[in-house]
Every structure is written in structure tokens, then in C-alpha cells.
Design a protein around this motif. Sequence first.
Motif, PDB file in Angstrom:
ATOM      1  N   GLU A   1       0.770  -1.357   0.181  1.00  0.00           N
ATOM      2  CA  GLU A   1       0.219   0.145   0.231  1.00  0.00           C
ATOM      3  C   GLU A   1       0.932   1.004   0.015  1.00  0.00           C
ATOM      4  N   HIS A   2       1.930   1.427   0.757  1.00  0.00           N
ATOM      5  CA  HIS A   2       2.706   2.533   0.922  1.00  0.00           C
ATOM      6  C   HIS A   2       3.459   2.428  -0.498  1.00  0.00           C
ATOM      7  N   LEU A   3       3.963   1.389  -1.098  1.00  0.00           N
ATOM      8  CA  LEU A   3       4.706   1.401  -2.264  1.00  0.00           C
ATOM      9  C   LEU A   3       3.693   2.155  -3.531  1.00  0.00           C
ATOM     10  N   SER A   4       2.445   1.756  -3.428  1.00  0.00           N
ATOM     11  CA  SER A   4       1.387   2.100  -4.465  1.00  0.00           C
ATOM     12  C   SER A   4       1.179   3.953  -4.168  1.00  0.00           C
ATOM     13  N   ALA A   5       1.180   4.157  -2.830  1.00  0.00           N
ATOM     14  CA  ALA A   5       0.963   5.491  -2.590  1.00  0.00           C
ATOM     15  C   ALA A   5       1.989   6.464  -3.213  1.00  0.00           C
ATOM     16  N   LEU A   6       3.289   5.953  -2.793  1.00  0.00           N
ATOM     17  CA  LEU A   6       4.470   6.588  -3.309  1.00  0.00           C
ATOM     18  C   LEU A   6       4.607   6.645  -4.822  1.00  0.00           C
ATOM     19  N   GLU A   7       4.188   5.493  -5.432  1.00  0.00           N
ATOM     20  CA  GLU A   7       4.073   5.510  -7.020  1.00  0.00           C
ATOM     21  C   GLU A   7       3.114   6.563  -7.429  1.00  0.00           C
ATOM     22  N   ALA A   8       1.871   6.631  -6.619  1.00  0.00           N
ATOM     23  CA  ALA A   8       1.099   7.776  -7.001  1.00  0.00           C
ATOM     24  C   ALA A   8       1.712   9.167  -6.861  1.00  0.00           C
ATOM     25  N   VAL A   9       2.237   9.371  -5.828  1.00  0.00           N
ATOM     26  CA  VAL A   9       2.775  10.759  -5.636  1.00  0.00           C
ATOM     27  C   VAL A   9       3.830  11.197  -6.600  1.00  0.00           C
ATOM     28  N   GLN A  10       4.595  10.024  -6.911  1.00  0.00           N
ATOM     29  CA  GLN A  10       5.832  10.346  -7.842  1.00  0.00           C
ATOM     30  C   GLN A  10       4.909  10.758  -9.283  1.00  0.00           C
ATOM     31  N   LYS A  11       3.961   9.627  -9.530  1.00  0.00           N
ATOM     32  CA  LYS A  11       3.514  10.241 -11.040  1.00  0.00           C
ATOM     33  C   LYS A  11       2.820  11.541 -10.914  1.00  0.00           C
ATOM     34  N   GLU A  12       2.138  11.988  -9.839  1.00  0.00           N
ATOM     35  CA  GLU A  12       1.656  13.387  -9.746  1.00  0.00           C
ATOM     36  C   GLU A  12       2.831  14.273  -9.698  1.00  0.00           C
ATOM     37  N   ASN A  13       3.923  14.131  -9.148  1.00  0.00           N
ATOM     38  CA  ASN A  13       5.086  15.101  -8.899  1.00  0.00           C
ATOM     39  C   ASN A  13       5.623  15.218 -10.648  1.00  0.00           C
ATOM     40  N   ILE A  14       5.454  14.263 -11.328  1.00  0.00           N
ATOM     41  CA  ILE A  14       6.118  14.244 -12.734  1.00  0.00           C
ATOM     42  C   ILE A  14       4.979  15.166 -13.723  1.00  0.00           C
ATOM     43  N   GLU A  15       3.857  14.867 -13.252  1.00  0.00           N
ATOM     44  CA  GLU A  15       2.677  15.612 -14.182  1.00  0.00           C
ATOM     45  C   GLU A  15       3.033  17.049 -13.721  1.00  0.00           C
ATOM     46  N   LEU A  16       2.942  17.509 -12.391  1.00  0.00           N
ATOM     47  CA  LEU A  16       3.133  18.755 -12.062  1.00  0.00           C
ATOM     48  C   LEU A  16       4.388  19.608 -12.722  1.00  0.00           C
ATOM     49  N   ARG A  17       5.547  19.019 -12.798  1.00  0.00           N
ATOM     50  CA  ARG A  17       6.678  19.325 -13.378  1.00  0.00           C
ATOM     51  C   ARG A  17       6.358  19.754 -14.848  1.00  0.00           C
ATOM     52  N   LYS A  18       5.657  18.704 -15.479  1.00  0.00           N
ATOM     53  CA  LYS A  18       5.390  19.051 -16.930  1.00  0.00           C
ATOM     54  C   LYS A  18       4.453  20.138 -17.095  1.00  0.00           C
ATOM     55  N   ALA A  19       3.542  20.522 -16.071  1.00  0.00           N
ATOM     56  CA  ALA A  19       2.602  21.283 -16.345  1.00  0.00           C
ATOM     57  C   ALA A  19       3.441  22.847 -15.915  1.00  0.00           C
ATOM     58  N   LEU A  20       4.270  22.773 -14.585  1.00  0.00           N
ATOM     59  CA  LEU A  20       5.028  23.949 -14.653  1.00  0.00           C
ATOM     60  C   LEU A  20       5.797  24.521 -15.842  1.00  0.00           C
ATOM     61  N   ALA A  21       6.615  23.533 -16.167  1.00  0.00           N
ATOM     62  CA  ALA A  21       7.507  23.751 -17.453  1.00  0.00           C
ATOM     63  C   ALA A  21       6.763  24.288 -18.502  1.00  0.00           C
ATOM     64  N   THR A  22       5.260  23.877 -18.737  1.00  0.00           N
ATOM     65  CA  THR A  22       4.421  24.366 -19.785  1.00  0.00           C
ATOM     66  C   THR A  22       3.996  25.858 -19.465  1.00  0.00           C
ATOM     67  N   VAL A  23       3.789  25.928 -18.304  1.00  0.00           N
ATOM     68  CA  VAL A  23       3.538  27.288 -17.758  1.00  0.00           C
ATOM     69  C   VAL A  23       4.651  28.429 -18.013  1.00  0.00           C
ATOM     70  N   ASN A  24       5.664  27.968 -17.428  1.00  0.00           N
ATOM     71  CA  ASN A  24       6.758  28.863 -17.714  1.00  0.00           C
ATOM     72  C   ASN A  24       7.356  29.180 -19.196  1.00  0.00           C
ATOM     73  N   ALA A  25       6.937  28.053 -20.045  1.00  0.00           N
ATOM     74  CA  ALA A  25       7.296  28.492 -21.464  1.00  0.00           C
ATOM     75  C   ALA A  25       6.182  29.449 -22.134  1.00  0.00           C
ATOM     76  N   THR A  26       5.117  29.247 -21.695  1.00  0.00           N
ATOM     77  CA  THR A  26       3.861  30.075 -22.022  1.00  0.00           C
ATOM     78  C   THR A  26       4.176  31.429 -21.631  1.00  0.00           C
ATOM     79  N   ILE A  27       4.605  31.797 -20.471  1.00  0.00           N
ATOM     80  CA  ILE A  27       4.982  33.000 -19.725  1.00  0.00           C
ATOM     81  C   ILE A  27       6.060  33.952 -20.452  1.00  0.00           C
ATOM     82  N   ALA A  28       7.091  32.847 -20.651  1.00  0.00           N
ATOM     83  CA  ALA A  28       8.443  33.512 -21.679  1.00  0.00           C
ATOM     84  C   ALA A  28       7.799  33.969 -23.016  1.00  0.00           C
ATOM     85  N   ARG A  29       7.092  33.267 -23.480  1.00  0.00           N
ATOM     86  CA  ARG A  29       6.477  33.361 -24.988  1.00  0.00           C
ATOM     87  C   ARG A  29       5.627  34.604 -24.825  1.00  0.00           C
ATOM     88  N   LEU A  30       4.830  34.586 -23.969  1.00  0.00           N
ATOM     89  CA  LEU A  30       3.891  35.829 -24.123  1.00  0.00           C
ATOM     90  C   LEU A  30       4.862  37.121 -23.562  1.00  0.00           C
TER      91      LEU A  30
END
Length: 413
Positions: free
Chosen positions: A142-171
Amino acid sequence: MIGSQKQVINSTGRPTPTALILSGLKADFKKLHNVLSCSHCQTTGKIVSNGSTSRTGSPQFKCKCGATFTASSMQSLINAVQYKIPEVHSASEPVVSPSVSILGHSISMADIHEIESDIAPVLPTVMPTLQDIWDRFQAYDEHLSALEAVQKENIELRKALATVNATIARLTKENVDFSVGAAASKYATIAASVPVVSQADFPSLPASQTHHSTEPTKTFVSKTPRKRAPTARAIAAVVCGMTIKENADQGFQIVYVPNAIRLPISTQCQRLRKLKIDNARVLDLHYPDRKVMGMLVHNEYAPELKTILASYGVTTLDNFDPLDPVHLRDPALASLSLDDRATKAIHVHNDCMLRAIEFIRAPVKFAVARSFCSQGWISDDQLAEIVPPRPTKKDLDISIHTASITIPSFSDL
């Protein structure tokens, strides 16, 4: 709790005891599932196989009431049934072949029964430990599944942050480019719209058509602020400074008048102004006793002040003595002797005069301090602290020498 299917073969090529236990458990469940009683609903024959776990491959069982059973709990139910009904094997329908195939290896039932007989004595002792290990594995899963979910969410958030930063720089870049381009296009439009003219486009007029205006040219003169006429007080102050009076009464005195209400000093000044009294010549107001107010004025202005007050029916208290101990109204001082009260009255009047000097501007305060010292209201030491010492000839020579500068000659320029 029970070993996985990946470890069913040992180094000798024979199945491990764990795999044999699981195989025997499945075989016993097939034979006894009609007589097994659910520990939750107490119903017989309702328990069915529910597949196996994805990580360990251990079989799972489920009752129709919703209760689930692990391999260890099912083994406990089967043992309980076997101990109570030893003849169940003969009564039930035989469903097990003389040999069992486990991962391509055929094992005879005799070997299985032999292994069961070897581990049967230690099984009750080992089962709680295996159950605890199994529970821990499930918690870790159960702990491993929770850590995997957190890691997956972290990766998604990093991708979203990179997209936002690229959009801000472009604008930001587009905004800068737009502002620069807009300014350039604005001036380019103005330059293109202005026609190019030459001197030929404006021919000179004939001499006969030249018009000379006979009207005088209007000149605009800036208006200077009007100066206000000097007031009578200002004129009197200038005249007083340019007039030397012989036998002038120098010094200051306090004129005491009755006062029914002790009002703030600012309010008292407004009331005196209504009586045509020059507040600029009243240097201080204080209350030395109940229903008494003192006004500090110059000796030359005192007769004029008394005349103004008398014209309004106000009688001055000429016999008032601020050093009289009778004016001490503090009940804590009532037990003092007459001499001590007189000394206290002198101290109180001294503090009042020092406060009055503190609120008078220089250089008038120096003259007031000298007058108070001559009347004995302040001491010589207090006067020395208030009035700065006059510079001596030696001090003047030192200051002139310090401030002297050397003027270069014309030859040095």
C-alpha cells in the motif's frame, strides 16, 4: 505471507514446501468447499475461489456474503473441518489425481502427504509468523502504491510547470516585440503621411501686396504677487527696536487675575484676544493656585494690560504671593511644619518658572531668566545652565584664526 510462484523450485529441482502447501490448499478446497462454513455469515458451501494476488500469487477466497479469506485463514478453516470430520475424504467426491503437476513438474500424492506429515507439527507455530509477514507485505504494498501515485503526480506537475513557464516566456517576448513594433510603426506612419515640401511650394508675395500692420504689438507682462501692507503690530515692533527709552523699566513680572475655570492655555489665549490683549506680549500663562491665573509680561506692558483688564471690570490680584505656603493644596503636605511648607512652596514656584522659561524662545528667554534670577525665583546655577556664557576675547581670536583663509595673489592665478 506464503512464498510466490516464482520460487516454487529449489536448487535440487524439486518444488519448495511453500508451493506444495499452496497446491495442497487448492486441492483440499476443491474437496471440502461444500462443507466449509463461513466464519462471518455461518453459511456452509458459499465460499468460492477468488483468484490470487498479483504480487505473491497466493490464492484468495470469497464468501457470497462479501467476506474474503486469505490462504492462511482458509487453511485454518480446512484444518478445523478435517479435525472434526476425518472421514470427509472418503465421503466427498474424489477430485484429485494421484499426482499433481506444478510448473511442469509431476509430484505424487505420496510425496505431498509425506511433506504434510513433516510440517504438520510446526505449522500451528509458523502460521502466526507467516500471517504477520503477510500483513507487513500488504502494508508495504500500500505504501509503495501511494509513493508511486505521488511520484506520478509530481512528474505531471513538473510537466505542467514547464508548460506554464514556457507560455509566460513566450507571452513576455511577444509583448516586448509588440511594443517595439507598435512604436516603430507609429512613427513610420507619421513620417509617411507628412508630405515633402520645398521652397518652390511657397512663392514670395509681390511687394505691393505686402501688408504692414499699424497696430501696436501687445506685450504680456507677468503679474507679480502683491505685497501685503505691514500690520500695525509689525510697524510698532520696528519702531520699538529703533527707539531708545531713557529710564525704561526693564524686567518682567507676573500679573495675577481671578480665574473661575482652569481652561487649556490655547483656550485662554483665544479669550484674551477677545479682550484686545496682545498675546505676543504675554510670554506665559500658568495657574499658581485655585481660581488664579498668572500672566508673564514685560514691565512696560504691565500697566497697559491692567488698564485693558480694568476697562472690562477685571481687577488684578496685586497682593497675591506665589511663595505663600497657603497655596499648597496637596493633602500629603498638610502634616509638614510651617518652615517645610514654605520651602516646598519655593520649590514649586521655582519649577513653575523653569517650565515657563523652557517654552520661551531665545533671546527673550535669556532676558527672562536674568530677571527671574534677580528676583530670586531661580538660582545662579540654574541661570548659568540656561544662558550660554559670553565668548571672551581669547575665544574670538581662536575662532577668527580657525576661520581665516588664504587669498591667492594674481601672480598665482
